[in-house]
Design a protein around this motif. Structure first.
Motif, mmCIF file in Angstrom:
data_model
loop_
_atom_site.group_PDB
_atom_site.id
_atom_site.type_symbol
_atom_site.label_atom_id
_atom_site.label_comp_id
_atom_site.label_asym_id
_atom_site.label_seq_id
_atom_site.Cartn_x
_atom_site.Cartn_y
_atom_site.Cartn_z
ATOM 1 N N VAL A 9 -12.534 4.886 10.162
ATOM 2 C CA VAL A 9 -11.495 5.943 10.060
ATOM 3 C C VAL A 9 -11.900 7.069 10.976
ATOM 4 O O VAL A 9 -11.325 7.998 11.719
ATOM 5 C CB VAL A 9 -11.352 6.426 8.664
ATOM 6 N N ALA A 46 -6.098 8.103 4.897
ATOM 7 C CA ALA A 46 -6.428 7.899 6.400
ATOM 8 C C ALA A 46 -6.426 6.462 6.801
ATOM 9 O O ALA A 46 -5.839 5.832 7.702
ATOM 10 C CB ALA A 46 -7.655 8.681 6.916
ATOM 11 N N THR A 66 -3.807 4.113 8.941
ATOM 12 C CA THR A 66 -4.215 3.668 10.211
ATOM 13 C C THR A 66 -4.517 2.013 9.970
ATOM 14 O O THR A 66 -4.465 1.381 11.236
ATOM 15 C CB THR A 66 -5.552 4.187 10.700
ATOM 16 N N ALA A 101 -10.231 8.854 14.338
ATOM 17 C CA ALA A 101 -9.840 10.180 14.176
ATOM 18 C C ALA A 101 -10.698 11.046 15.441
ATOM 19 O O ALA A 101 -9.984 11.682 15.961
ATOM 20 C CB ALA A 101 -10.446 11.102 12.816
#
Length: 76
Positions: free
Chosen positions: A28, A16, A20, A32
């Motif tokens: 993160v 992730a 990102t 999310a």
């Protein structure tokens, strides 16, 4: 802000962060959660709009059916 302890797969966090560009696990998780909320909220709005009956007459505004030319825009 709430402090919460959660167990998340290190592999998922690394993937992730890579996808990102986030620099921390906290960033993160925050991203999310924000994206999940935005996605679900958008879907709820779409569902609510699609259930409106006779929407064009309730708008009191010109509407264009799919595939029909926009005469108002073409006149400008």
């Amino acid at each position: 802000m709430a402090i919460t302890s959660i167990d998340i797969s290190g592999d998922l966090l690394r993937q992730a962060r890579s996808l990102t560009g986030a620099s921390s696990n906290r960033e993160v998780v925050d991203l999310a959660l924000r994206r999940l909320i935005a996605h679900k909220s958008k879907q709820q709005m779409v569902d609510a709009i699609s259930q409106l009956a006779d929407l064009p007459s309730g708008l009191h505004a010109p509407t264009i059916k799919p595939g029909q030319p926009d005469q108002h825009r073409d006149a400008q």
